[in-house]
Design an enzyme around this catalytic site. Structure first.
Site, PDB file in Angstrom:
ATOM      1  N   LYS A 178      21.243 -13.803  31.079  1.00  0.00           N
ATOM      2  CA  LYS A 178      20.186 -14.722  31.538  1.00  0.00           C
ATOM      3  C   LYS A 178      20.472 -16.118  31.003  1.00  0.00           C
ATOM      4  O   LYS A 178      20.799 -16.279  29.818  1.00  0.00           O
ATOM      5  CB  LYS A 178      18.834 -14.208  31.026  1.00  0.00           C
ATOM      6  CG  LYS A 178      17.628 -14.983  31.521  1.00  0.00           C
ATOM      7  CD  LYS A 178      16.346 -14.356  30.968  1.00  0.00           C
ATOM      8  CE  LYS A 178      15.089 -15.046  31.479  1.00  0.00           C
ATOM      9  NZ  LYS A 178      13.860 -14.451  30.911  1.00  0.00           N
TER      10      LYS A 178
ATOM     11  N   SER B 108      10.594 -13.246  34.546  1.00  0.00           N
ATOM     12  CA  SER B 108      11.492 -14.361  34.770  1.00  0.00           C
ATOM     13  C   SER B 108      12.974 -13.976  34.774  1.00  0.00           C
ATOM     14  O   SER B 108      13.793 -14.767  35.229  1.00  0.00           O
ATOM     15  CB  SER B 108      11.260 -15.428  33.704  1.00  0.00           C
ATOM     16  OG  SER B 108      11.579 -14.921  32.420  1.00  0.00           O
TER      17      SER B 108
ATOM     18  N   SER C 130       9.025 -10.226  31.081  1.00  0.00           N
ATOM     19  CA  SER C 130      10.143 -10.731  31.886  1.00  0.00           C
ATOM     20  C   SER C 130      11.401  -9.881  31.911  1.00  0.00           C
ATOM     21  O   SER C 130      12.303 -10.175  32.694  1.00  0.00           O
ATOM     22  CB  SER C 130      10.515 -12.136  31.445  1.00  0.00           C
ATOM     23  OG  SER C 130       9.590 -13.047  31.984  1.00  0.00           O
TER      24      SER C 130
HETATM   25  N1  GLN Z   1       5.276 -13.740  33.671  1.00  0.00           N
HETATM   26  C1  GLN Z   1       4.988 -14.105  32.325  1.00  0.00           C
HETATM   27  C2  GLN Z   1       4.834 -15.601  32.231  1.00  0.00           C
HETATM   28  O1  GLN Z   1       4.916 -16.212  33.228  1.00  0.00           O
HETATM   29  C3  GLN Z   1       6.051 -13.586  31.403  1.00  0.00           C
HETATM   30  C4  GLN Z   1       7.233 -14.462  31.254  1.00  0.00           C
HETATM   31  C5  GLN Z   1       8.252 -13.948  30.277  1.00  0.00           C
HETATM   32  O2  GLN Z   1       8.151 -12.823  29.794  1.00  0.00           O
HETATM   33  N2  GLN Z   1       9.209 -14.801  29.949  1.00  0.00           N
HETATM   34  O3  GLN Z   1       4.640 -16.154  31.198  1.00  0.00           O
END
Ligand code: GLN
Length: 483
Positions: A80, A155, A179
């Site tokens: 990532k 994400s 994420s």
């Molecule tokens: N969807 C969550 C957010 O928007 C989690 C994001 C993440 O785990 N980086 O914050």
């Protein structure tokens, strides 16, 4: 017949390497060819280091021949684009970091390298890991490998799409509020969020420092167990990493669940839970029962405050962490600044996307004098209550089994106009980050033709328990889970 090298598990690839049926260079070449063929449509990668990967693969092949290869010797990994890989771009899918080249390896990368892994390329994500569909990337669109009109989740959407879409054998993701687990569920692969403190955050671009964790995304639970053995452990460069021993997870996997108690949280059957998701998860829980687990109902009464708590704490921490992107130290800088304030303002106005700006503003607000007690301090108190809910639940059971997400993947654009709708989709995943516990998502069927994830949550530093449940379930599930 030559096997299709792009569809292997990590363990499958290691077996072929060991028996000399293929080389690490063959693996890299096969994946690079698959990326050239499929990734223009899929959009999983933001940058590729084919030459570097080939060189690393050659070195891995030599090490294996000399008998000095590590546990992941010759295994290509997709990363990532939020983790620093020395000499490679690290954009966090943001315009503000375009042109930035990482000067050092994150500890997670260094550990993979020490085990012989090969760094293949970097994957797309929501900008600074803020989002749940990868639509917040400033760089490109990533598609769900199961259906091109649907989001891959986020994400870590690029990593999930790469693993499920045949262009990576395994990948690293990061999980602040789901994420790793949510895109794994949406795309149909395995994702492990380790306990807070299990994997070093050194070299991970911080979003919300008290919630962020690095973890593996793979095609099987056994592969996640192997990667986690390599990734886990204390690091002097991250004072929040914990010096707990890292068990040999792969050796602790079992084919049944006798002697285990699984809890089903009452509060996780919510309004808006998709009927197909509920059906698939109930069937998976039944399968766990057939494998010998005792299944009980438990209660996590503070779940209903979880989204609000998470979005106060995560934005507060983000507003502080993202202050460093000021046009002076990293990446992009606006031209012809009149003075420092003008430089900061114009660099940040042009460099950050709308969701990142929204979160910086929200986070600054909840921390501001006069509102701090009402929002930030209250959220910290509720966070403690959520942690206690889990402690009480884990006094009665070894792991919790829940849906990973309330719905399967949705179409592009379906939730982009209403950020709150997107946030509500995080209901089942953010609690684990708030409590610091570990969580795993394992594919458990389909709803409307799209994958469903079974989430397995375990007590802090008990990854072996959730990996054991996931592995036994995965074996019993068989190959036909995708319908
Ligand atoms: N969807 C969550 C957010 O928007 C989690 C994001 C993440 O785990 N980086 O914050």
């Amino acid at each position: 017949m030559t096997p299709d090298l792009t569809s292997l598990t990590v363990h499958g690839a290691l077996a072929l390497l060991e028996s000399k049926a293929c080389t690490a260079v063959d693996l890299v070449d096969a994946l690079v060819a698959a990326i050239a063929a499929r990734d223009p449509e899929l959009g999983a990668y933001v940058s590729l280091d084919a030459d570097g990967a080939r060189r690393e693969a050659e070195a891995a092949d030599k090490a294996r021949a000399a008998g000095t290869g590590g546990r992941l010797c010759g295994i290509p990994v997709a990363v990532k684009d939020v983790l620093n890989v020395r000499g490679q771009p690290c954009t966090c899918a943001s315009r503000i970091l375009q042109g930035y080249v990482a000067p050092y390896d994150a500890t997670a990368i260094a550990r993979l390298r020490a085990a012989g892994a090969v760094m293949l390329g970097r994957t797309n994500m929501d900008e600074f890991a803020m989002g749940g569909s990868t639509e917040n990337s400033a760089l490109k669109r990533t598609r769900n490998p199961r259906h091109p009109d649907y989001v891959p989740g986020g994400s870590s959407g690029g990593s999930a799409a790469a693993v499920a879409g045949g262009v990576a054998l395994c990948a690293l993701g990061t999980d602040t509020g789901g994420s790793i687990r949510q895109p794994a569920a949406f795309c149909g692969c395995v994702g492990l969020k380790p306990s807070y403190g299990r994997v070093s955050r050194y070299g991970l671009t911080a979003f919300a420092s008290s919630l962020d964790q690095v973890g593996p995304m793979t095609r099987t639970v056994r592969d996640a167990a192997l990667l986690q053995e390599v990734l886990g452990g204390v690091d002097p460069m991250d004072s929040t990493s914990v010096a707990a021993p890292v068990p040999a997870y792969t050796e602790r996997l079992t084919t049944d669940l006798r002697g285990m108690t699984l809890g089903v949280p009452r509060e996780y059957v919510v309004d808006g839970l998709d009927a197909g998701v509920e059906r698939a998860v109930r069937a998976a829980i039944e399968r766990c029962r057939e494998l010998g687990a005792r299944v009980i109902e438990v209660s996590l009464p503070h779940t209903r405050y979880a989204i609000a708590t998470y979005y106060v704490i995560a934005t507060a921490e983000a507003s502080a962490n993202l202050a460093r992107f000021d046009g002076v130290r990293y990446g992009q800088r606006c031209a012809d600044a009149a003075d420092p304030l003008d430089l900061y303002e114009r660099t940040r106005a042009a460099g950050f996307g709308p969701e990142v700006k929204r979160r910086i503003i929200l986070g600054t607000y909840v921390l501001s004098s006069g509102y701090y007690d009402a929002y930030y301090l209250s959220a910290q108190k509720v966070r403690t209550l959520i942690r206690r809910d889990f402690e009480q639940a884990f006094a009665q059971c070894d792991a919790l089994v829940t849906p990973c997400t309330p719905t399967p993947a949705y179409r592009f654009g379906e939730k982009t106009d209403d950020p709150l709708q997107m946030y509500l989709g995080d209901i089942f995943t953010v609690t684990a980050n708030l409590a610091g516990i570990c969580g795993l998502s394992v594919p458990c069927g389909v709803a409307g033709g799209l994958p469903v994830g079974l989430q397995i949550l375990g007590p802090a530093f008990k990854e072996e328990q959730i990996l054991r449940v996931g592995h036994a379930y995965e074996l019993a599930r068989g190959e036909g889970w995708l319908g």
